[in-house]
Design a protein around this motif. Structure first.
Motif, mmCIF file in Angstrom:
data_model
loop_
_atom_site.group_PDB
_atom_site.id
_atom_site.type_symbol
_atom_site.label_atom_id
_atom_site.label_comp_id
_atom_site.label_asym_id
_atom_site.label_seq_id
_atom_site.Cartn_x
_atom_site.Cartn_y
_atom_site.Cartn_z
ATOM 1 N N LEU A 28 43.614 34.012 41.835
ATOM 2 C CA LEU A 28 42.254 34.562 41.130
ATOM 3 C C LEU A 28 42.312 35.958 41.668
ATOM 4 N N TRP A 29 42.290 36.365 42.912
ATOM 5 C CA TRP A 29 42.275 37.879 43.776
ATOM 6 C C TRP A 29 43.396 38.954 42.841
ATOM 7 N N ALA A 30 44.680 38.211 42.674
ATOM 8 C CA ALA A 30 45.612 39.103 41.782
ATOM 9 C C ALA A 30 45.127 39.443 40.493
ATOM 10 N N HIS A 31 44.657 38.323 40.063
ATOM 11 C CA HIS A 31 44.148 38.350 38.747
ATOM 12 C C HIS A 31 42.986 39.500 38.469
ATOM 13 N N CYS A 32 42.207 39.589 39.475
ATOM 14 C CA CYS A 32 40.993 40.374 39.539
ATOM 15 C C CYS A 32 41.315 41.503 39.530
ATOM 16 N N VAL A 33 42.205 41.811 40.636
ATOM 17 C CA VAL A 33 42.924 43.315 40.867
ATOM 18 C C VAL A 33 43.344 43.935 39.510
ATOM 19 N N VAL A 34 44.058 43.308 38.944
ATOM 20 C CA VAL A 34 45.017 43.844 37.727
ATOM 21 C C VAL A 34 43.856 44.334 36.809
ATOM 22 N N THR A 35 42.877 43.434 36.722
ATOM 23 C CA THR A 35 41.918 43.351 35.533
ATOM 24 C C THR A 35 40.951 44.805 35.808
ATOM 25 N N ALA A 36 40.511 44.791 37.068
ATOM 26 C CA ALA A 36 39.539 45.907 37.378
ATOM 27 C C ALA A 36 40.304 47.159 37.354
ATOM 28 N N MET A 37 41.612 47.336 37.788
ATOM 29 C CA MET A 37 42.411 48.361 37.747
ATOM 30 C C MET A 37 42.674 49.008 36.246
ATOM 31 N N LEU A 38 42.968 47.946 35.380
ATOM 32 C CA LEU A 38 43.268 48.333 33.986
ATOM 33 C C LEU A 38 41.932 48.661 33.482
ATOM 34 N N ARG A 39 40.925 47.937 33.478
ATOM 35 C CA ARG A 39 39.714 48.011 32.868
ATOM 36 C C ARG A 39 38.928 49.417 33.298
ATOM 37 N N ALA A 40 39.014 49.596 34.447
ATOM 38 C CA ALA A 40 38.264 50.982 34.806
ATOM 39 C C ALA A 40 39.126 52.101 34.467
ATOM 40 N N ALA A 41 40.357 52.030 34.217
ATOM 41 C CA ALA A 41 41.016 53.192 33.786
ATOM 42 C C ALA A 41 41.244 53.383 32.151
ATOM 43 N N THR A 42 40.747 52.314 31.513
ATOM 44 C CA THR A 42 40.906 52.419 30.067
ATOM 45 C C THR A 42 39.951 53.583 29.393
#
Length: 277
Positions: A195-209
Motif C-alpha cells: 500500500l505504501w509503494a502504491h501511495c508513493v507512486v500515485t502521489a509523486m505522479l499526481r502532484a507532477a501532472t
C-alpha cells in the motif's frame, strides 16, 4: 471499490536497447534461417540469451509525433497479444495498466525480490531504467487525459485518506482504514508496504501532472506523512523481506461502505511559510 479481480501485466527487463529498424532487419534475416526462428527467438539471441517477448519504445524529443504514436500503438498491440482474452479490457485503460506495472516494479524492489527469475537476466538497476521509460510513456499527450482521471481516482480513494493525519499518534488509525490482500499467498504474508509503494507512486505522479489540479502538495508535509507511515508499517509488520513471495497484491478499504472520500479538508495542507523540498 470494485471487487472484480483485474488482469494486469508485470514487465521486467535486462534493458537491452536496440533500434527498431535493426530489430526488423534481424527478424527478417532470422525468418530465412533453417530451421526458421521466430521474432522473439531471434531477439533472445541478440538479448544475451535473456528471454524477451515485447519491445518498449524509448521516445526521444527529436522523434516525429507520428512515429512516436506508431511506436506507442505497436507497443500496446504487443501487450494485447499477451493479454489474450483480456486484451480489450487491458487496452481500454492504458494509463491504469502502466501505473499497475510501475507499482509492481517498485514492489519487487521494496521486497528485494529477483527481477531476473522470469527472464534469466536483469537486476534492480536495469529495471529502474525500465521504470523511467514507463514514466516517459505516461507523459505522452495521447495518454494525458486518461492519466489525469486514473490518478485523480487513486488520490481520492486511496492516497488522500491514507495521508489524512496531523499528529504522529494518528498514523495507526489512518493505516487501519485499509488492509492489503495478496492472491495466491497466505494472508499472513501480505504486507502494508504494498500500500505504501502504491501511495508513493500515485502521489509523486499526481502532484507532477501538469494541470492535474492535485490537492496533494509534494512538499515537506507530504514527505513527513509518507515517512511516518513507513516507520509505523515497519514497526508493526516488519520490513518487506526477500523470502516474502508476491502474488498480485490488491489494496482495498477495510470497510467499503465507510471508505473515506476526498473533501476540501481531507488532504493535508502546507502552511504558507512552511519549507518545500
Amino acid at each position: 471499490t470494485d471487487a472484480t479481480p483485474q488482469f494486469g501485466l508485470c514487465s521486467v527487463s535486462h534493458f537491452t536497447v536496440i533500434h527498431y529498424q535493426c530489430h526488423q532487419r534481424a527478424t527478417r534475416a532470422a525468418a530465412g534461417l533453417r530451421p526458421k526462428q521466430s521474432e522473439w527467438e531471434s531477439a533472445t539471441v541478440r538479448n544475451s540469451s535473456f528471454r524477451c517477448n515485447a519491445l518498449m519504445p524509448i521516445l526521444g524529443p527529436s522523434l516525429p509525433a507520428a512515429v512516436a504514436s506508431q511506436a506507442l500503438e505497436r507497443h500496446f498491440a504487443q501487450l494485447g497479444q499477451h493479454a489474450k482474452g483480456q486484451a480489450q479490457a487491458w487496452l481500454s485503460r492504458r494509463p491504469a495498466c502502466i501505473l499497475q506495472d510501475l507499482r509492481l516494479c517498485f514492489v519487487r524492489l521494496a521486497c528485494q525480490e529477483s527481477f531476473s527469475s522470469d527472464t534469466g537476466g536483469g537486476g534492480p538497476r536495469h529495471n529502474m531504467c525500465l521504470a523511467l521509460v514507463m514514466m516517459q510513456l505516461l507523459c505522452q499527450d495521447s495518454l494525458s487525459e486518461s492519466l489525469k482521471e486514473e490518478l485523480c481516482r487513486l488520490e481520492e480513494c486511496c492516497v488522500s485518506p491514507l495521508l489524512n493525519f496531523e499528529n504522529i499518534d494518528e498514523v495507526r488509525k489512518a493505516l487501519a482504514r485499509y488492509r492489503v490482500e495478496a492472491h495466491g499467498v497466505q494472508e499472513a504474508q501480505s504486507h502494508p508496504g504494498h500500500l505504501w509503494a502504491h501511495c508513493v507512486v500515485t502521489a509523486m505522479l499526481r502532484a507532477a501532472t501538469p494541470g492535474g489540479g492535485s490537492s496533494l502538495e509534494w512538499g515537506a508535509g507530504t514527505l513527513w506523512r509518507l515517512l511516518a507511515l513507513a516507520l509505523e508499517i515497519t514497526r508493526r509488520h516488519g520490513p518487506m523481506r526477500w523470502d516474502q513471495r508476491r502474488g498480485t497484491p490488491q489494496v482495498r478499504p477495510s470497510v467499503p461502505a465507510g471508505s473515506p472520500r476526498l473533501t476540501s479538508d481531507v488532504s493535508p495542507r502546507r502552511e504558507p511559510n512552511s519549507p518545500e523540498l
